[in-house]
Design a protein around this motif. Structure first.
Motif, PDB file in Angstrom:
ATOM      1  N   CYS A 294       0.702  -0.859   0.220  1.00  0.00           N
ATOM      2  CA  CYS A 294      -0.476   0.042   0.122  1.00  0.00           C
ATOM      3  C   CYS A 294       1.179   1.353   0.018  1.00  0.00           C
ATOM      4  O   CYS A 294       2.088   0.951   0.283  1.00  0.00           O
ATOM      5  CB  CYS A 294      -1.006   0.363   0.833  1.00  0.00           C
ATOM      6  SG  CYS A 294      -0.174   0.315   2.760  1.00  0.00           S
ATOM      7  N   ARG A 295       0.494   2.799  -0.378  1.00  0.00           N
ATOM      8  CA  ARG A 295       1.326   3.658  -0.337  1.00  0.00           C
ATOM      9  C   ARG A 295       0.610   4.078   0.805  1.00  0.00           C
ATOM     10  O   ARG A 295      -0.624   4.980   1.765  1.00  0.00           O
ATOM     11  CB  ARG A 295       0.812   4.321  -1.718  1.00  0.00           C
ATOM     12  CG  ARG A 295       1.027   5.226  -1.919  1.00  0.00           C
ATOM     13  CD  ARG A 295       1.239   6.372  -3.304  1.00  0.00           C
ATOM     14  NE  ARG A 295      -0.428   5.964  -3.671  1.00  0.00           N
ATOM     15  CZ  ARG A 295      -1.117   6.905  -3.172  1.00  0.00           C
ATOM     16  NH1 ARG A 295      -0.951   8.288  -2.783  1.00  0.00           N
ATOM     17  NH2 ARG A 295      -2.512   7.899  -4.085  1.00  0.00           N
ATOM     18  N   LEU A 296       1.694   4.592   1.684  1.00  0.00           N
ATOM     19  CA  LEU A 296       1.921   5.670   2.512  1.00  0.00           C
ATOM     20  C   LEU A 296       1.799   7.053   1.901  1.00  0.00           C
ATOM     21  O   LEU A 296       2.759   7.465   1.868  1.00  0.00           O
ATOM     22  CB  LEU A 296       2.989   5.511   3.586  1.00  0.00           C
ATOM     23  CG  LEU A 296       2.552   5.933   5.425  1.00  0.00           C
ATOM     24  CD1 LEU A 296       1.713   4.603   5.811  1.00  0.00           C
ATOM     25  CD2 LEU A 296       4.121   5.426   5.686  1.00  0.00           C
ATOM     26  N   GLN A 297       0.313   7.737   2.445  1.00  0.00           N
ATOM     27  CA  GLN A 297       0.493   9.152   1.594  1.00  0.00           C
ATOM     28  C   GLN A 297       0.872  10.079   3.476  1.00  0.00           C
ATOM     29  O   GLN A 297       0.708  10.139   4.418  1.00  0.00           O
ATOM     30  CB  GLN A 297      -0.757   9.679   1.426  1.00  0.00           C
ATOM     31  CG  GLN A 297      -1.825   9.317   2.993  1.00  0.00           C
ATOM     32  CD  GLN A 297      -3.447  10.190   2.125  1.00  0.00           C
ATOM     33  OE1 GLN A 297      -2.731  10.797   0.853  1.00  0.00           O
ATOM     34  NE2 GLN A 297      -4.652  10.096   2.448  1.00  0.00           N
ATOM     35  N   TYR A 298       1.772  11.008   2.539  1.00  0.00           N
ATOM     36  CA  TYR A 298       1.390  12.053   4.029  1.00  0.00           C
ATOM     37  C   TYR A 298       1.109  12.619   4.572  1.00  0.00           C
ATOM     38  O   TYR A 298      -0.127  13.480   3.998  1.00  0.00           O
ATOM     39  CB  TYR A 298       3.389  13.040   3.364  1.00  0.00           C
ATOM     40  CG  TYR A 298       3.099  14.096   4.572  1.00  0.00           C
ATOM     41  CD1 TYR A 298       3.798  13.147   6.271  1.00  0.00           C
ATOM     42  CD2 TYR A 298       3.163  15.118   4.440  1.00  0.00           C
ATOM     43  CE1 TYR A 298       3.978  13.994   7.328  1.00  0.00           C
ATOM     44  CE2 TYR A 298       3.592  16.242   5.754  1.00  0.00           C
ATOM     45  CZ  TYR A 298       3.732  15.595   6.985  1.00  0.00           C
ATOM     46  OH  TYR A 298       4.154  16.590   7.806  1.00  0.00           O
ATOM     47  N   ILE A 299       0.465  12.307   5.469  1.00  0.00           N
ATOM     48  CA  ILE A 299      -0.990  12.870   6.317  1.00  0.00           C
ATOM     49  C   ILE A 299      -0.439  14.318   7.082  1.00  0.00           C
ATOM     50  O   ILE A 299       0.053  14.228   7.984  1.00  0.00           O
ATOM     51  CB  ILE A 299      -1.892  12.218   6.613  1.00  0.00           C
ATOM     52  CG1 ILE A 299      -2.467  11.190   5.442  1.00  0.00           C
ATOM     53  CG2 ILE A 299      -2.970  13.009   7.699  1.00  0.00           C
ATOM     54  CD1 ILE A 299      -4.184  10.379   6.485  1.00  0.00           C
TER      55      ILE A 299
END
Length: 552
Positions: A294-299
């Protein structure tokens, strides 16, 4: 047309025949049987000769091994085995342990690593890795003992790729009676999944023998004196490139957003990324954590605060100083330890307890923090407007003798149930409790969680911090060790899953895995921090795991 015209008679002449003008005798398929016999005879002779040579080589190597009393390393066998084995993944269950390994003693062999099948792999394939520790003379003075079904020895081992990816090897004892006897031969094995392209070699050492990794009760931490492992130069496993690999960095941005709290991943240098990583938080070595599936998006912290307001009016956090450090990031909207100058200060690298902080009182046992995306978080006052409230409860795990009994955190408060309750254990428990006492208190905790919260409240279990590369020789004499902490985590997770797995939503916030996958040099930096805190850069990445899980 006659049949003879369709199938004319084959006539061959044998040069070896006394009369070469006579047709040689033919076999049933029109093949010269005399030539066939000669050919088969020659081929049989060559096969016999080859097998004889192989037998002589194997016998010579076996005799040499016995005379030298050295372990039969892979350099003796892999070249020959590769003639008869197919390439591809092999599990340890498919590869029997050599009977000779169980006969080794410390007098004639050094502990060594073995990879019984070195064929090339494709991304996502598995390789079997073993560590063999020869038998030693009985040592009756040692009074340490392992947990039930746990190993006598603590072996730290990684498969390290040519690109810098480090994959921990989670070794378990081979199921034989020798594994339960302290001074016997101990053989450990693990099936290791390798997903990134590159050439991998094992790296590691023996941390403790004789269960000294487990200082229970009144026993003090044993001195940390690592022993080397013999690792042959031929132990190299190549993961070959595959256009179909779902783990390729070129496909990372196409992955779905992470919706799990502990996705498996690896550390990758920013310079090796085929995409822009300018918004992604990195550690102090310019590496980023990239999950495989999965892709860890920057929140951003503002976005997380907005997520709390919209989805989580109430959150409970139970934990120690590591939770405090996470909350310092959350309440300041990421400003705590955010500049380059700050990141190398004592508070950001290790110990922050005594530094001034104005968002909440770090000395209180319990604080309520109002969260909003404009102001971040502030300790609640009577006239505060509540948008999302985090109840942070400080404790020292479930240990005996803390300033306030841990179970007081679950006394009735009249407040509504939270949407999420985060429970952090292991750090203090592994340091100061026996396993038996902790098991008793954990059972009590599970009962209190069950009666305090309805099944609508999700439970998130946060692992302890990864501990590595030392014993605690400070005045605290914490009973930490890498393996002891890891087994406490495992016990806690299994207990929560057994109790709540089918009744309520349960997730694991695995912060230990982040540090466990770092290169050894980066892990070794933690020895300067007696509190075993991670740097503020890692706190950011730990938080991103939680933010992605809660808000994606």
């Amino acid at each position: 047309m006659k049949n003879s015209e369709l199938s004319p008679t084959l006539t061959q002449y044998s040069p070896s025949s006394p009369d070469h003008r006579k047709p040689a005798s033919l076999g049933p398929s029109g093949i010269d049987s005399s030539r066939s016999t000669s050919f088969l005879s020659k081929r049989r002779n060559r096969c016999v000769l080859l097998l004889s040579i192989v037998a002589i080589v194997v016998a010579a190597q076996t005799i040499t091994t016995l005379l030298n009393c050295a372990p039969p390393g892979p350099e003796h066998t892999n070249g020959l085995l590769s003639l008869f084995t197919k390439p591809g993944p092999r599990l340890c269950a498919d590869l029997p342990v050599s009977p000779d390994h169980w006969l080794l003693t410390n007098a004639n062999a050094q502990a060594f690593v073995d990879i019984p099948h070195l064929a090339p792999l494709h991304p996502g394939d598995t390789v079997c890795v073993r560590v063999i520790l020869p038998a030693r003379k009985p040592n009756v003075t040692m009074i340490y003992a392992p947990f039930p079904n746990a190993p006598w020895d603590s072996v730290l081992l990684d498969m390290v790729g040519s690109t810098g990816v480090s994959v921990p090897v989670d070794l378990s004892p081979v199921a034989r009676i020798e594994s339960t006897i302290k001074d016997s031969v101990h053989i450990y094995e693990a099936d290791v999944v390798l997903r990134d392209v590159g050439k991998y070699r094992p790296q590691g050492f023996i941390e403790f023998r004789d269960a000294q990794w487990n200082p229970e009760g009144r026993l003090l931490p044993a001195t940390y004196k690592p022993e080397p492992l013999l690792i042959s130069d031929v132990l190299e496993v190549e993961v070959v490139d595959s256009a179909e690999s779902p783990f390729s960095l070129a496909r990372y941005m196409d992955l779905p957003l992470c919706a799990e709290s502990s996705p498996e991943g690896r550390w990758v240098s920013i310079g090796d990324l085929p995409f822009d990583a300018s918004t992604m938080p990195s550690d102090n070595h310019n590496k980023v954590w990239l999950p495989y599936n999965c892709r860890l998006q920057y929140i951003t912290y503002k976005e997380f605060a907005q997520c709390l307001v919209q989805k989580y009016p109430s959150v409970h956090l139970f934990g120690d100083s590591n939770i405090r450090r996470a909350m310092k990031k959350i309440t300041t909207l990421g400003k705590w330890c955010s500049t380059q100058d700050e990141r190398n200060t004592t508070g950001c690298v290790c110990e922050d307890y005594r530094e001034p902080f104005d968002r909440f009182d770090v000395g209180k046992r319990e604080v309520l923090v109002n969260i909003d995306p404009i102001n971040g978080g502030m300790e609640a006052s009577n006239n505060a407007t509540r948008k999302s409230v985090i109840r942070m409860r400080k404790w020292e795990g479930l240990i005996e003798g803390s300033n306030e009994p841990w179970w007081k955190a679950f006394e009735p408060s009249g407040r509504p149930d939270p949407q999420i309750a985060v429970i952090s254990l292991t750090n203090w428990d592994a340091a100061f409790s026996t396993r038996a006492f902790f098991a008793q208190e954990l059972s009590r905790l599970l009962n209190l969680v069950d009666t305090t919260y309805s099944n609508a409240t999700e439970i998130i279990v946060r692992t302890g911090q990864y501990y590595c590369c030392r014993s605690d020789d400070s005045s605290w004499k914490r009973r930490y060790s890498r393996l002891r902490n890891k087994l406490f985590d495992k016990y806690i997770i299994e207990a929560f899953k057994e109790r709540f797995g089918g009744a309520r939503k349960l997730s694991i916030w695995d912060v230990a895995s982040l540090m466990e996958h770092q290169p050894f040099a980066a892990r070794n930096e933690s020895v300067v921090c007696n509190s075993n805190h991670v740097r503020s850069e890692i706190v950011d990445i730990e938080n991103q795991l939680l933010f992605n899980y809660m808000c994606n």
